[in-house]
Motif scaffolding. Structure first.
Motif, PDB file in Angstrom:
ATOM      1  N   ASN A  17       0.823  -1.209   0.000  1.00 33.32           N
ATOM      2  CA  ASN A  17       0.000   0.000   0.000  1.00 33.32           C
ATOM      3  C   ASN A  17       0.858   1.260   0.000  1.00 33.32           C
ATOM      4  N   ARG A  18       1.971   1.214   0.685  1.00 35.91           N
ATOM      5  CA  ARG A  18       2.882   2.365   0.688  1.00 35.91           C
ATOM      6  C   ARG A  18       3.362   2.662  -0.726  1.00 35.91           C
ATOM      7  N   ALA A  19       3.637   1.607  -1.491  1.00 37.47           N
ATOM      8  CA  ALA A  19       4.070   1.784  -2.881  1.00 37.47           C
ATOM      9  C   ALA A  19       2.903   2.204  -3.767  1.00 37.47           C
ATOM     10  N   LEU A  20       1.741   1.582  -3.564  1.00 37.16           N
ATOM     11  CA  LEU A  20       0.574   1.884  -4.392  1.00 37.16           C
ATOM     12  C   LEU A  20       0.105   3.330  -4.220  1.00 37.16           C
ATOM     13  N   ARG A  21       0.154   3.824  -3.000  1.00 37.32           N
ATOM     14  CA  ARG A  21      -0.352   5.176  -2.728  1.00 37.32           C
ATOM     15  C   ARG A  21       0.427   6.250  -3.482  1.00 37.32           C
ATOM     16  N   LEU A  22       1.664   5.967  -3.812  1.00 36.48           N
ATOM     17  CA  LEU A  22       2.451   6.926  -4.596  1.00 36.48           C
ATOM     18  C   LEU A  22       1.832   7.166  -5.963  1.00 36.48           C
ATOM     19  N   PHE A  23       1.015   6.194  -6.404  1.00 36.20           N
ATOM     20  CA  PHE A  23       0.389   6.291  -7.725  1.00 36.20           C
ATOM     21  C   PHE A  23      -1.132   6.392  -7.625  1.00 36.20           C
ATOM     22  N   GLY A  24      -1.642   6.642  -6.411  1.00 39.08           N
ATOM     23  CA  GLY A  24      -3.068   6.871  -6.233  1.00 39.08           C
ATOM     24  C   GLY A  24      -3.923   5.626  -6.097  1.00 39.08           C
ATOM     25  N   TYR A  25      -3.344   4.510  -5.718  1.00 41.80           N
ATOM     26  CA  TYR A  25      -4.096   3.257  -5.565  1.00 41.80           C
ATOM     27  C   TYR A  25      -3.917   2.717  -4.153  1.00 41.80           C
ATOM     28  N   GLU A  26      -4.807   1.784  -3.788  1.00 37.33           N
ATOM     29  CA  GLU A  26      -4.740   1.202  -2.454  1.00 37.33           C
ATOM     30  C   GLU A  26      -5.555  -0.081  -2.404  1.00 37.33           C
ATOM     31  N   ILE A  27      -5.125  -1.012  -1.555  1.00 40.93           N
ATOM     32  CA  ILE A  27      -5.893  -2.218  -1.260  1.00 40.93           C
ATOM     33  C   ILE A  27      -6.466  -2.046   0.143  1.00 40.93           C
ATOM     34  N   THR A  28      -7.783  -2.165   0.291  1.00 41.87           N
ATOM     35  CA  THR A  28      -8.376  -2.033   1.612  1.00 41.87           C
ATOM     36  C   THR A  28      -8.057  -3.272   2.449  1.00 41.87           C
ATOM     37  N   ARG A  29      -8.196  -3.146   3.753  1.00 40.27           N
ATOM     38  CA  ARG A  29      -7.934  -4.285   4.630  1.00 40.27           C
ATOM     39  C   ARG A  29      -8.906  -5.430   4.343  1.00 40.27           C
ATOM     40  N   HIS A  30     -10.162  -5.087   4.046  1.00 38.14           N
ATOM     41  CA  HIS A  30     -11.148  -6.124   3.716  1.00 38.14           C
ATOM     42  C   HIS A  30     -10.736  -6.866   2.447  1.00 38.14           C
ATOM     43  N   GLU A  31     -10.279  -6.131   1.437  1.00 43.69           N
ATOM     44  CA  GLU A  31      -9.820  -6.763   0.194  1.00 43.69           C
ATOM     45  C   GLU A  31      -8.611  -7.654   0.449  1.00 43.69           C
ATOM     46  N   HIS A  32      -7.722  -7.174   1.314  1.00 43.05           N
ATOM     47  CA  HIS A  32      -6.525  -7.956   1.644  1.00 43.05           C
ATOM     48  C   HIS A  32      -6.916  -9.289   2.280  1.00 43.05           C
ATOM     49  N   LEU A  33      -7.816  -9.241   3.246  1.00 40.89           N
ATOM     50  CA  LEU A  33      -8.186 -10.439   3.998  1.00 40.89           C
ATOM     51  C   LEU A  33      -9.023 -11.414   3.186  1.00 40.89           C
ATOM     52  N   THR A  34      -9.837 -10.893   2.274  1.00 37.62           N
ATOM     53  CA  THR A  34     -10.764 -11.766   1.545  1.00 37.62           C
ATOM     54  C   THR A  34     -10.290 -12.161   0.152  1.00 37.62           C
ATOM     55  N   THR A  35      -9.323 -11.434  -0.399  1.00 45.59           N
ATOM     56  CA  THR A  35      -8.934 -11.681  -1.795  1.00 45.59           C
ATOM     57  C   THR A  35      -7.435 -11.841  -2.009  1.00 45.59           C
ATOM     58  N   TYR A  36      -6.642 -10.960  -1.420  1.00 39.34           N
ATOM     59  CA  TYR A  36      -5.219 -10.884  -1.768  1.00 39.34           C
ATOM     60  C   TYR A  36      -4.280 -11.639  -0.833  1.00 39.34           C
ATOM     61  N   ASP A  37      -4.762 -12.036   0.336  1.00 40.29           N
ATOM     62  CA  ASP A  37      -3.896 -12.637   1.345  1.00 40.29           C
ATOM     63  C   ASP A  37      -3.189 -13.881   0.826  1.00 40.29           C
ATOM     64  N   GLY A  38      -1.864 -13.881   0.946  1.00 39.81           N
ATOM     65  CA  GLY A  38      -1.078 -15.057   0.575  1.00 39.81           C
ATOM     66  C   GLY A  38      -0.662 -15.125  -0.886  1.00 39.81           C
ATOM     67  N   LEU A  39      -1.090 -14.154  -1.689  1.00 39.58           N
ATOM     68  CA  LEU A  39      -0.726 -14.157  -3.111  1.00 39.58           C
ATOM     69  C   LEU A  39       0.591 -13.413  -3.327  1.00 39.58           C
ATOM     70  N   PRO A  40       1.350 -13.785  -4.372  1.00 40.67           N
ATOM     71  CA  PRO A  40       2.579 -13.044  -4.689  1.00 40.67           C
ATOM     72  C   PRO A  40       2.256 -11.615  -5.131  1.00 40.67           C
ATOM     73  N   THR A  41       3.189 -10.720  -4.937  1.00 39.04           N
ATOM     74  CA  THR A  41       2.976  -9.317  -5.305  1.00 39.04           C
ATOM     75  C   THR A  41       2.631  -9.161  -6.785  1.00 39.04           C
ATOM     76  N   LYS A  42       3.307  -9.907  -7.651  1.00 37.23           N
ATOM     77  CA  LYS A  42       3.030  -9.788  -9.087  1.00 37.23           C
ATOM     78  C   LYS A  42       1.589 -10.142  -9.411  1.00 37.23           C
ATOM     79  N   ARG A  43       1.059 -11.168  -8.726  1.00 39.37           N
ATOM     80  CA  ARG A  43      -0.335 -11.559  -8.940  1.00 39.37           C
ATOM     81  C   ARG A  43      -1.275 -10.476  -8.410  1.00 39.37           C
TER      82      ARG A  43
END
Length: 201
Positions: A17-43
């Motif tokens: 998120n620190r990197a994404l915010r530099l470009f105006g994007y963000e992953i919410t905590r809910h999205e992290h827990l329900t969708t993105y958790d455990g996936l590689p950064t590239k994915r």
């Protein structure tokens, strides 16, 4: 590794998120827990492009920044946990073979295992750079079992998130599901080994 041996899930979330915010994007905590958790950064970045329109040309820069921020956290916050050292040492002495199979990049796995003083107990480790398909695909666990000279059903995988659990189950291994890194201790692992050997899990 992340969420099992190392309390690093929050590090990855905050670093990305620190990197994404530099470009105006963000992953919410809910999205992290329900969708993105455990996936590689590239994915994760691919999914953000598909779902939120993140320009693909930014992927290399965001990925580079995310890894840099993660390494900073590893150097300041990663340290040995006695329960894990004790568990892996006892299991090693008892003749069990131990490996780490992580969706993180190779440098992160090596650095975290070194900083946590667990590397010396492992036969080897695998990262998302050592397989073609990352979790939830079972390839990393099938590869680990093959390198150990074991059948998947002779292995116990310790996992904490839905992508990792799906990968372990698809590989045909026994699975010890944990909520936190503090669930990973010698007694719990031995209990699950006994259950697996008795055909109860």
């Amino acid at each position: 590794m992340d969420g099992v041996l190392i309390e690093a899930k929050e590090w990855h979330y905050e670093a990305l998120n620190r990197a994404l915010r530099l470009f105006g994007y963000e992953i919410t905590r809910h999205e992290h827990l329900t969708t993105y958790d455990g996936l590689p950064t590239k994915r994760k970045l691919q999914m953000l492009s598909e779902q939120k329109g993140l320009p693909v040309r930014l992927h290399p820069y965001i990925n580079m920044l995310k890894q840099q921020y993660t390494f900073e956290r590893i150097h300041t916050d990663c340290f040995p946990i006695f329960a894990h050292q004790y568990a892996l040492n006892r299991l090693k002495q008892e003749g069990y073979h131990l490996a780490c199979a992580s969706n993180s990049i190779r440098k992160s796995v090596e650095l975290m295992m070194e900083r946590s003083d667990l590397l010396k107990y492992l036969d080897f480790y695998l990262s998302n750079q050592d397989v073609t398909k990352s979790k939830p695909d079972p390839e990393i666990y099938l590869t680990a079992a093959e390198r150990l000279g074991l059948k998947p059903e002779e292995c116990l995988v310790v996992e904490d998130n839905f992508n990792g659990i799906a990968a372990a189950e698809a590989a045909g291994t026994h699975v010890m599901k944990v909520e936190t890194i503090y669930d990973v201790n010698y007694d719990n692992i031995r209990k699950h080994i006994a259950l697996a050997e008795g055909g109860k899990i």
